[in-house]
Design an enzyme around this catalytic site. Structure first.
Site, PDB file in Angstrom:
ATOM      1  N   GLU A  41       0.893  -1.164   0.000  1.00  0.00           N
ATOM      2  CA  GLU A  41       0.000   0.000   0.000  1.00  0.00           C
ATOM      3  C   GLU A  41       0.928   1.209   0.000  1.00  0.00           C
ATOM      4  O   GLU A  41       1.571   1.504   1.005  1.00  0.00           O
ATOM      5  CB  GLU A  41      -0.877  -0.022   1.255  1.00  0.00           C
ATOM      6  CG  GLU A  41      -1.759   1.200   1.400  1.00  0.00           C
ATOM      7  CD  GLU A  41      -2.397   1.290   2.789  1.00  0.00           C
ATOM      8  OE1 GLU A  41      -2.746   0.250   3.379  1.00  0.00           O
ATOM      9  OE2 GLU A  41      -2.505   2.423   3.298  1.00  0.00           O
ATOM     10  N   ARG A  45       1.195  10.145   0.995  1.00  0.00           N
ATOM     11  CA  ARG A  45       1.725  11.130   1.932  1.00  0.00           C
ATOM     12  C   ARG A  45       2.901  11.893   1.357  1.00  0.00           C
ATOM     13  O   ARG A  45       3.290  12.926   1.862  1.00  0.00           O
ATOM     14  CB  ARG A  45       2.195  10.420   3.204  1.00  0.00           C
ATOM     15  CG  ARG A  45       1.156  10.426   4.270  1.00  0.00           C
ATOM     16  CD  ARG A  45       1.572   9.513   5.389  1.00  0.00           C
ATOM     17  NE  ARG A  45       0.647   8.419   5.469  1.00  0.00           N
ATOM     18  CZ  ARG A  45       0.655   7.507   6.416  1.00  0.00           C
ATOM     19  NH1 ARG A  45       1.566   7.547   7.365  1.00  0.00           N
ATOM     20  NH2 ARG A  45      -0.240   6.551   6.418  1.00  0.00           N
ATOM     21  N   LYS A 129     -10.712  -0.973   7.230  1.00  0.00           N
ATOM     22  CA  LYS A 129      -9.486  -0.709   7.975  1.00  0.00           C
ATOM     23  C   LYS A 129      -9.894  -0.240   9.377  1.00  0.00           C
ATOM     24  O   LYS A 129     -10.878   0.488   9.522  1.00  0.00           O
ATOM     25  CB  LYS A 129      -8.710   0.382   7.236  1.00  0.00           C
ATOM     26  CG  LYS A 129      -7.479   0.901   7.942  1.00  0.00           C
ATOM     27  CD  LYS A 129      -6.649   1.770   7.000  1.00  0.00           C
ATOM     28  CE  LYS A 129      -5.512   2.446   7.754  1.00  0.00           C
ATOM     29  NZ  LYS A 129      -4.456   2.904   6.864  1.00  0.00           N
TER      30      LYS A 129
HETATM   31  C1  3PG Z   1      -1.371   3.920   8.084  1.00  0.00           C
HETATM   32  O1  3PG Z   1      -1.455   4.841   7.313  1.00  0.00           O
HETATM   33  O2  3PG Z   1      -2.054   2.907   7.923  1.00  0.00           O
HETATM   34  C2  3PG Z   1      -0.512   4.027   9.301  1.00  0.00           C
HETATM   35  O3  3PG Z   1       0.272   5.167   9.246  1.00  0.00           O
HETATM   36  C3  3PG Z   1       0.356   2.874   9.571  1.00  0.00           C
HETATM   37  O4  3PG Z   1       0.722   2.966  10.895  1.00  0.00           O
HETATM   38  P1  3PG Z   1       2.039   2.288  11.446  1.00  0.00           P
HETATM   39  O5  3PG Z   1       3.169   2.947  10.763  1.00  0.00           O
HETATM   40  O6  3PG Z   1       2.010   2.523  12.931  1.00  0.00           O
HETATM   41  O7  3PG Z   1       1.987   0.833  11.109  1.00  0.00           O
END
Ligand code: 3PG
Length: 319
Positions: A41, A45, A129
């Site tokens: 995924e 960002r 999610k």
């Molecule tokens: C996301 O966008 O799903 C999260 O930023 C992932 O979070 P993590 O880096 O704590 O796994």
């Protein structure tokens, strides 16, 4: 079920990848694939996200690539045009859901509250999610939401890592687990691709949770089976459990009442999820004999591999 969604569930892990430099997208994808994970995924960002999606899909058309942190229809349009096969948003954005459904693109929006789950259900979305999972109760939060919404499965993301992955891996209402720990930006930027592969492999092992369940001994009759099981129980103090087609001595020794599968007998390997285990072991070239399945197609509880290993038939067993 939609093929993309099915694959997400089979793979069971969704690396959330923040790409600062799209030139590293292909080696990062390769590192994950080498670790057994054929999905990414790639988040929106960074500016590089769209280019990264394009590069990975061009290099590895087989890799399932989605766009993460999609906050607008414009970003969804661009990421799908670049090759994204699914869309992930941290929250539930109705316009985005409508756009995805119109374009027949899979979307797994983020939810946390019952109200959000119900809104998602209005759109027929049942794979959601759960974000940010660690802040909102982790597995306990997912379990509580699953109580009233038995039709929903979650992809907890946020604060999941190798240390707590096992809490999620053996729950039927957990569709997959997502997170940045599988492909950290610092590892990508420092070109530590071997480390990414290693973490991926270890995470797949935790996800599948393979362990020896029991060995099965073949005998020719009910009498012979009971006699052998009694000897194991007498010698080692394992409790005797008589069954229909076999007797157990403890949990680890099954004595069949007839010539069962396997030249020498059989070995049962327990796993968190038979469906996922099948996906992963078939990728390695092992075949499954579905005619031996116990349980339903959706929820198999046991199934044999096609070939014997060292004279033993081998079956998977659902934990
Ligand atoms: C996301 O966008 O799903 C999260 O930023 C992932 O979070 P993590 O880096 O704590 O796994």
């Amino acid at each position: 079920m939609n093929n993309v969604l099915k694959k997400i569930g089979d793979i069971g892990l969704v690396p959330v990848v923040v790409m600062d430099n799209a030139d590293f997208a292909v080696p990062a994808a390769k590192a994950l694939m080498d670790g057994g994970i054929k999905i990414m995924e790639i988040t929106m960002r960074t500016e590089q996200g769209i280019t990264a999606i394009k590069k990975v899909k061009e290099a590895y058309p087989d890799m399932l690539v989605g766009a993460g942190t999609v906050l607008s229809i414009e970003k969804a349009e661009k990421s799908v045009a670049a090759g994204a096969e699914f869309i992930v948003s941290p929250g539930l954005n109705i316009e985005l859901v409508e756009w995805c459904q119109k374009k027949e693109v899979v979307i797994t929006p983020g939810v946390i509250t019952p109200t959000e789950v119900q809104q998602a259900l209005k759109f027929g979305l049942t794979i959601l999610k759960y974000f940010p999972a660690n802040i909102f109760g982790g597995i306990k939060g997912c379990e509580a939401l699953y109580g009233p919404y038995r039709m929903v499965k979650f992809i907890p993301t946020g604060g999941v890592n190798k240390e707590n992955l096992a809490d999620f891996a053996n729950k039927s209402y957990i569709y997959a687990v997502g997170g940045g720990w599988l492909c950290k930006p610092e590892d990508i930027n420092e070109k530590k691709f071997d480390k990414i592969t290693q973490i991926a492999k270890e995470s797949v092992d935790i996800l599948l949770g393979f362990e020896l369940a029991h060995i099965g001994i073949n005998t020719k009759s009910e009498k012979e089976s009971l006699a052998a099981a009694k000897v194991f129980s007498d010698a080692f103090g394992f409790s005797l459990k008589e069954g229909n087609s076999s007797n157990f001595s403890g949990e680890g020794i099954e004595v069949n009442k007839s010539k069962w599968y396997g030249t020498m007998g059989h070995i049962a390997i327990r796993t968190n999820s038979i469906c996922r285990a099948v996906y992963y072991i078939e990728k390695k070239g092992y075949k499954i004999d579905w005619s031996t399945r116990k349980g339903t197609e959706q929820k198999p509880v046991a199934v044999y591999l096609k070939n014997e290993i060292g004279g033993f038939a081998v079956h998977l067993l659902q934990k």
